[in-house]
Design a protein around this motif. Structure first.
Motif: not given
Length: 410
Positions: A18-22
């Motif tokens: 999620a961190f990478i995507d966001q």
């Protein structure tokens, strides 16, 4: 071997993804815009530090370091899927403070450094305040055999005097690089495997000259970079030695095990992302009246890629399991095997993806060309394929070696 992940690891997988995507993927363009707008390529884009601080605040930090209270308390098997996710994008490893060569250098200082070393260098590395480099390979000798290294680290009183030339010193171009681990001979005429040592050398020590940066297939890997470095009468205190004199070769073997498996984990993530690119492309192009998805050969590429990725992942997890249960030394054959398998697997998958994109695949419009260049270097970094195959064959043949027959003279 049970590779079912714990709830903690599953949560971290979700959080890292999620961190990478966001935050990471949306800021990749910003990162390169800031880099290209800087007065020099060797500048740290501010967006990287912003992402690092956010990752740290969310507890997604120093996820490596098994068997140490300084990390996240994960085993190699638990770290593997997280490292794989980071491998999907080139910026992610640094964002989580899990990038090479810092991870290998930190593990080295944790294992072999003194309390003073840990306070002066490990602490800021763990905090992501500085970066580091590892100086081992030399241009004048075949460095795939580390015993060939010619750099001299000669003791004079309470100091070591370092003279030699290194290259492919990754990270030395980075303006945040403040410490190097340098390998050289402290006893040039000593036994083959105990004549070398590793010492900590501050980047600003007089006598260090970076003669040039070394691009990889035309990519400069800025702001990290790879340099050719000369050490001319570089002086450091004797207390800067890691472990003790003569342990350089042993440290190298211990350091390169985790480094190799981390590369393999990231390569699996890179291959997964390349397969996704391939699959996405198959419905975007329709040569000769059929989509690429309907072309039999493309279906074979996709099937072979999935098979090869799964095989590489399972072998990498087995190696990680052995490192966790019996140690790096006992797991050296499996580590050697994955170091051969993972880069070659990734190259095949990336090459097929490039082929589905045609001319676009070798352009900079997509990340595939750079991904291929990165994967190709890893058939050399941390030991070339041929050295690992040689080591695997030796271990495989050991039980079959003829026993020496004692001949008694009549």
């Amino acid at each position: 071997m049970n590779f079912e992940y714990s709830d903690k690891v599953k949560r971290l997988q979700r959080d890292v993804s999620a961190f990478i995507d966001q935050h990471v993927v949306p800021n990749q363009k910003v990162f390169y815009e800031q880099l290209n707008a800087a007065p020099t390529r060797w500048s740290a884009p501010p967006i990287m530090e912003e992402m690092k601080e956010k990752a740290k605040s969310e507890g997604l930090w120093n996820l490596f370091l098994p068997e140490s209270e300084l990390g996240a308390g994960l085993t190699n098997v638990e770290y593997a899927p997280l490292c794989e996710i980071m491998g999907r994008t080139p910026l992610a490893p640094e964002v989580f403070n899990c990038a090479a060569p810092d991870t290998g250098n930190m593990e080295t200082i944790v294992r072999y450094g003194t309390d003073e070393h840990k306070e002066r260098w490990l602490k800021p590395l763990l905090n992501g305040e500085i970066r580091s480099a590892f100086a081992m390979t030399e241009p004048a000798v075949a460095s795939s055999d580390a015993t060939n290294i010619e750099t001299h680290i000669i003791r004079e009183g309470d100091e070591y005097v370092i003279n030699g030339r290194k290259w492919w010193t990754s990270g030395v171009m980075d303006p945040r690089c403040e410490i190097l681990i340098v390998m050289g001979k402290t006893d040039p005429n000593g036994p083959t495997h105990t004549s070398q040592s590793m010492v900590l050398v501050p980047r600003d020590t007089p006598g260090i000259t970076v003669h040039r940066h070394l691009p990889v297939f035309g990519y400069d890997d800025a702001p990290h970079g790879h340099g050719e470095v000369e050490f001319n009468d570089v002086r450091v205190p004797v207390s800067n030695v890691l472990w003790e004199e003569g342990k350089g070769f042993a440290i190298a073997q211990g350091r390169l095990g985790p480094g190799r498996i981390h590369h393999c984990m990231r390569l699996i993530g890179l291959a997964e992302r390349s397969l996704e690119y391939m699959c996405e492309r198959t419905y975007e192009r329709a040569p000769f009246g059929k989509t690429l998805a309907e072309q039999g050969v493309v279906g074979e590429w996709i099937a072979d890629s999935r098979i090869e990725i799964e095989q590489a992942r399972l072998l990498t997890l087995k190696a990680a399991h052995m490192m966790d249960t019996v140690g790096n030394k006992e797991g050296k054959k499996e580590i050697a095997m994955i170091k051969v398998v993972a880069p070659n697997m990734a190259l095949k998958v990336i090459d097929r993806a490039i082929q589905t994109y045609g001319g676009a695949g070798v352009s900079d419009d997509f990340p595939l060309a750079k991904a291929w260049a990165n994967a190709r270097t890893l058939r050399l970094a941390d030991g070339p394929d041929e050295v690992h195959r040689r080591a695997i064959a030796r271990q495989e043949l050991r039980p079959y070696r003829p026993k020496e027959v004692e001949v008694t003279k009549a």
